[in-house]
Design an enzyme around this catalytic site. Structure first.
Site, mmCIF file in Angstrom:
data_model
loop_
_atom_site.group_PDB
_atom_site.id
_atom_site.type_symbol
_atom_site.label_atom_id
_atom_site.label_comp_id
_atom_site.label_asym_id
_atom_site.label_seq_id
_atom_site.Cartn_x
_atom_site.Cartn_y
_atom_site.Cartn_z
ATOM 1 N N THR A 1 0.602 -0.949 -0.325
ATOM 2 C CA THR A 1 -0.139 0.218 0.160
ATOM 3 C C THR A 1 0.816 1.357 0.321
ATOM 4 O O THR A 1 1.989 0.896 0.542
ATOM 5 C CB THR A 1 -1.220 0.165 1.419
ATOM 6 O OG1 THR A 1 -1.509 1.207 1.318
ATOM 7 C CG2 THR A 1 -0.025 0.332 2.451
ATOM 8 N N ASP A 2 0.393 2.282 -0.432
ATOM 9 C CA ASP A 2 1.185 3.821 -0.198
ATOM 10 C C ASP A 2 0.971 4.551 1.312
ATOM 11 O O ASP A 2 2.087 5.374 1.196
ATOM 12 C CB ASP A 2 0.120 4.720 -1.290
ATOM 13 C CG ASP A 2 -0.939 4.922 -0.715
ATOM 14 O OD1 ASP A 2 -1.585 4.468 -0.215
ATOM 15 O OD2 ASP A 2 -1.761 6.151 -0.950
ATOM 16 N N GLU A 3 0.336 3.775 1.806
ATOM 17 C CA GLU A 3 0.327 3.926 3.436
ATOM 18 C C GLU A 3 1.463 4.002 3.997
ATOM 19 O O GLU A 3 1.848 4.110 5.158
ATOM 20 C CB GLU A 3 -1.059 3.105 4.265
ATOM 21 C CG GLU A 3 -2.263 3.700 3.623
ATOM 22 C CD GLU A 3 -3.695 3.209 3.999
ATOM 23 O OE1 GLU A 3 -3.431 2.921 5.680
ATOM 24 O OE2 GLU A 3 -4.626 3.251 3.964
ATOM 25 N N TYR B 1 -1.754 -1.164 11.009
ATOM 26 C CA TYR B 1 -1.867 -1.594 9.868
ATOM 27 C C TYR B 1 -0.477 -1.203 8.684
ATOM 28 O O TYR B 1 0.269 -2.223 8.379
ATOM 29 C CB TYR B 1 -3.438 -0.830 8.799
ATOM 30 C CG TYR B 1 -2.635 -1.238 7.700
ATOM 31 C CD1 TYR B 1 -3.392 -2.169 7.043
ATOM 32 C CD2 TYR B 1 -2.753 -0.472 6.338
ATOM 33 C CE1 TYR B 1 -3.440 -2.833 6.084
ATOM 34 C CE2 TYR B 1 -3.206 -0.447 5.173
ATOM 35 C CZ TYR B 1 -2.875 -1.664 4.664
ATOM 36 O OH TYR B 1 -2.981 -2.429 3.414
ATOM 37 N N LYS C 1 2.319 -3.635 7.326
ATOM 38 C CA LYS C 1 2.677 -3.662 5.424
ATOM 39 C C LYS C 1 3.927 -2.965 5.194
ATOM 40 O O LYS C 1 4.434 -3.872 4.349
ATOM 41 C CB LYS C 1 1.495 -3.150 4.994
ATOM 42 C CG LYS C 1 0.533 -3.824 5.049
ATOM 43 C CD LYS C 1 0.059 -4.796 4.055
ATOM 44 C CE LYS C 1 0.203 -4.471 3.136
ATOM 45 N NZ LYS C 1 0.149 -6.251 2.200
HETATM 46 P P1 NAD Z 1 -9.190 -8.159 2.021
HETATM 47 O O1 NAD Z 1 -9.335 -6.998 2.976
HETATM 48 O O2 NAD Z 1 -10.515 -7.979 1.379
HETATM 49 O O3 NAD Z 1 -8.726 -9.132 1.551
HETATM 50 C C1 NAD Z 1 -7.463 -9.826 1.796
HETATM 51 C C2 NAD Z 1 -7.882 -11.332 2.189
HETATM 52 O O4 NAD Z 1 -6.222 -12.025 2.107
HETATM 53 C C3 NAD Z 1 -9.045 -11.999 2.309
HETATM 54 O O5 NAD Z 1 -9.884 -12.810 1.563
HETATM 55 C C4 NAD Z 1 -8.469 -12.808 3.835
HETATM 56 O O6 NAD Z 1 -9.485 -13.501 3.908
HETATM 57 C C5 NAD Z 1 -7.399 -13.233 3.397
HETATM 58 N N1 NAD Z 1 -6.711 -13.219 4.541
HETATM 59 C C6 NAD Z 1 -6.128 -12.827 5.189
HETATM 60 N N2 NAD Z 1 -5.369 -13.039 6.077
HETATM 61 C C7 NAD Z 1 -5.162 -14.178 6.211
HETATM 62 C C8 NAD Z 1 -4.043 -15.241 6.205
HETATM 63 N N3 NAD Z 1 -3.882 -15.339 7.339
HETATM 64 N N4 NAD Z 1 -3.509 -16.452 6.043
HETATM 65 C C9 NAD Z 1 -4.321 -16.506 4.294
HETATM 66 N N5 NAD Z 1 -5.577 -15.234 3.831
HETATM 67 C C10 NAD Z 1 -5.153 -14.429 4.574
HETATM 68 O O7 NAD Z 1 -7.941 -6.667 1.644
HETATM 69 P P2 NAD Z 1 -7.452 -6.784 0.050
HETATM 70 O O8 NAD Z 1 -8.330 -4.845 0.168
HETATM 71 O O9 NAD Z 1 -7.528 -7.340 -1.010
HETATM 72 O O10 NAD Z 1 -6.284 -6.457 0.114
HETATM 73 C C11 NAD Z 1 -5.273 -6.899 -0.342
HETATM 74 C C12 NAD Z 1 -3.540 -6.572 -0.725
HETATM 75 O O11 NAD Z 1 -3.792 -5.383 -0.948
HETATM 76 C C13 NAD Z 1 -3.493 -6.431 1.294
HETATM 77 O O12 NAD Z 1 -2.072 -6.945 1.021
HETATM 78 C C14 NAD Z 1 -3.599 -4.891 1.331
HETATM 79 O O13 NAD Z 1 -2.237 -4.562 1.667
HETATM 80 C C15 NAD Z 1 -3.503 -4.394 -0.390
HETATM 81 N N6 NAD Z 1 -3.843 -3.376 -0.666
HETATM 82 C C16 NAD Z 1 -5.456 -2.997 -0.504
HETATM 83 C C17 NAD Z 1 -5.341 -1.753 -0.508
HETATM 84 C C18 NAD Z 1 -6.633 -1.753 -0.825
HETATM 85 O O14 NAD Z 1 -7.646 -0.180 -1.192
HETATM 86 N N7 NAD Z 1 -8.018 -2.266 -0.006
HETATM 87 C C19 NAD Z 1 -4.724 -0.387 -1.044
HETATM 88 C C20 NAD Z 1 -3.205 -1.175 -1.748
HETATM 89 C C21 NAD Z 1 -3.098 -2.535 -1.367
#
Ligand code: NAD
Length: 365
Positions: free
Chosen positions: A156-158, A181, A185
């Site tokens: 993430t950019d955070e 969080y 990350k």
């Molecule tokens: P999300 O919370 O919708 O999904 C996360 C998934 O990971 C879920 O299916 C969950 O069951 C699974 N999970 C969690 N802990 C786990 C573990 N210990 N073992 C196996 N599976 C596990 O998240 P998202 O929004 O789809 O984000 C996906 C990735 O992208 C993350 O790494 C997040 O940091 C990154 N990200 C998200 C955003 C955003 O705006 N949502 C932006 C930039 C980066």
């Protein structure tokens, strides 16, 4: 990438962004055929199915990607990325040409309430994946498979902290996370980079701004506001609502990660943004305006439900991304250049998929 081995492991694909990534890969495979599309023939999803992950989400993605044919190309494994024995066995069995890690605890507010799961998954889980990937990569020796293998850490950019009124994050911006969080990350990303420098594991890191689009668990700003609006509940806006976020459509982010996996230079990182900075309050008002049109209340506007609540602890002021490097090096180009168009489609999707909302919220702990 080499065609001699043809599976990839995608973690966290029962969640929001991972499911889009899988949908994109499988849709292309269905329409073009794996060989022609240069795609993996098999995708193995590893997901723990936390409150944020759901088989209903993955199922929706598979339907979008072509139904039965897409399902035939996917294996689902329920498990924790921090379970080192499970991950090691899975990687040794699948012999993937890439591991793409989306699995994470991803909600800032939850990390402020209780950080333990964030440390377990976002730090120990990444260590577990890296350790298994390293052992596997070393077992490939100096083969073509070893050269082709990639480990993609989705971040993430955070991790960069917050910006003032001016400027934007780039790949050169030093990490300065502020929430539990983002700190977790950042730790995972540092481990991934260390595994590249120390063990020559072919790691690529991606950093992306706030995602929006279908299948986002209704605790994040946009789906949460739609959900509250439709349930006739207050629309809670933190502080004065002036904090700024950059919004990227999930499909654009997922395609960016795919480009990074295919074309990225190992050891490097790639930023993806939406070039759509908006104040939180303006996003909420825009949702209200769209809902007023698509699903009008009997009287008045949804905007009347907006309430200002105590600010989030340590709330970062502004995020913005300059993703020129990804445009130049990977050929990254957004499909959703207008946030307003993407937001309208997203609101429409939630209105049409209330069954999905019910399914993912009712099964949850
Ligand atoms: P999300 O919370 O919708 O999904 C996360 C998934 O990971 C879920 O299916 C969950 O069951 C699974 N999970 C969690 N802990 C786990 C573990 N210990 N073992 C196996 N599976 C596990 O998240 P998202 O929004 O789809 O984000 C996906 C990735 O992208 C993350 O790494 C997040 O940091 C990154 N990200 C998200 C955003 C955003 O705006 N949502 C932006 C930039 C980066």
């Amino acid at each position: 990438m080499s065609d001699s081995f043809n599976s990839i492991i995608v973690t966290g694909a029962a969640g929001f962004i991972g499911s889009q990534f899988v949908e994109n890969l499988l849709r292309n495979a269905t329409h073009l055929g794996s060989q022609k599309a240069g795609l993996p023939e098999k995708i193995v999803v590893l997901d723990k199915l936390t409150y944020a992950g759901s088989l209903a989400t993955l199922d929706h993605a598979l339907n979008q990607a072509g139904g039965a044919q897409a399902r035939a190309n996917l294996e689902f494994v329920k498990g924790d990325i921090a379970d080192r024995a499970l991950v090691h066995e899975l990687v040794a069995r699948v012999k993937p040409k890439a591991i793409v890690n989306f699995a994470a605890e991803s909600h800032v507010d939850r990390s402020i309430e209780s950080a333990a799961e964030f440390i377990e998954t976002n730090i120990m889980g990444v260590f577990s994946l890296l350790d298994a990937a390293r052992r596997y990569h070393e077992s490939l020796g100096s083969s073509a498979e070893a050269t082709a293998f990639r480990f993609v850490q989705v971040s993430t950019d955070e991790v960069f902290g917050q910006l003032g009124e001016e400027g934007a994050f780039t790949e050169e911006t030093p990490y300065a996370p502020s929430s539990p969080y983002s700190a977790s990350k950042a730790s995972g990303d540092h481990l991934a980079r260390a595994w590249y420098h120390t063990y020559k594991l072919p790691v690529i890191v991606t950093n992306c701004s706030n995602n929006y689009g279908p299948r986002q668990y209704p605790e994040k700003l946009i789906p949460h506001m739609i959900h509250c609006a439709l349930k006739n509940k207050p629309l809670p806006v933190y502080g004065n609502g002036r904090n700024v976020r950059d919004w990227i459509h999930v499909d654009d982010h997922a395609r960016g990660v795919e480009l990074a996996m295919r074309k990225g230079t190992i050891g490097e990182s790639y930023c993806f943004g939406g070039r759509s900075e908006r104040r939180n309050l303006d996003v909420v008002k825009a949702i209200c305006t769209i809902l007023d049109e698509l699903r009008p209340r009997t009287t008045g506007s949804y905007a009347e439900q907006i309430t200002f609540v105590e600010d989030r602890k340590g709330h970062d002021w502004r995020y913005a991304i300059d993703d020129t490097k990804s445009e130049k090096a990977l050929g990254f180009k957004r499909k959703y250049d207008s946030f307003e168009v993407g937001l309208r489609a997203t609101v429409q999707w939630y209105l049409e998929n209330q069954e999905w909302v019910e399914a993912v919220t009712k099964e949850k702990k």
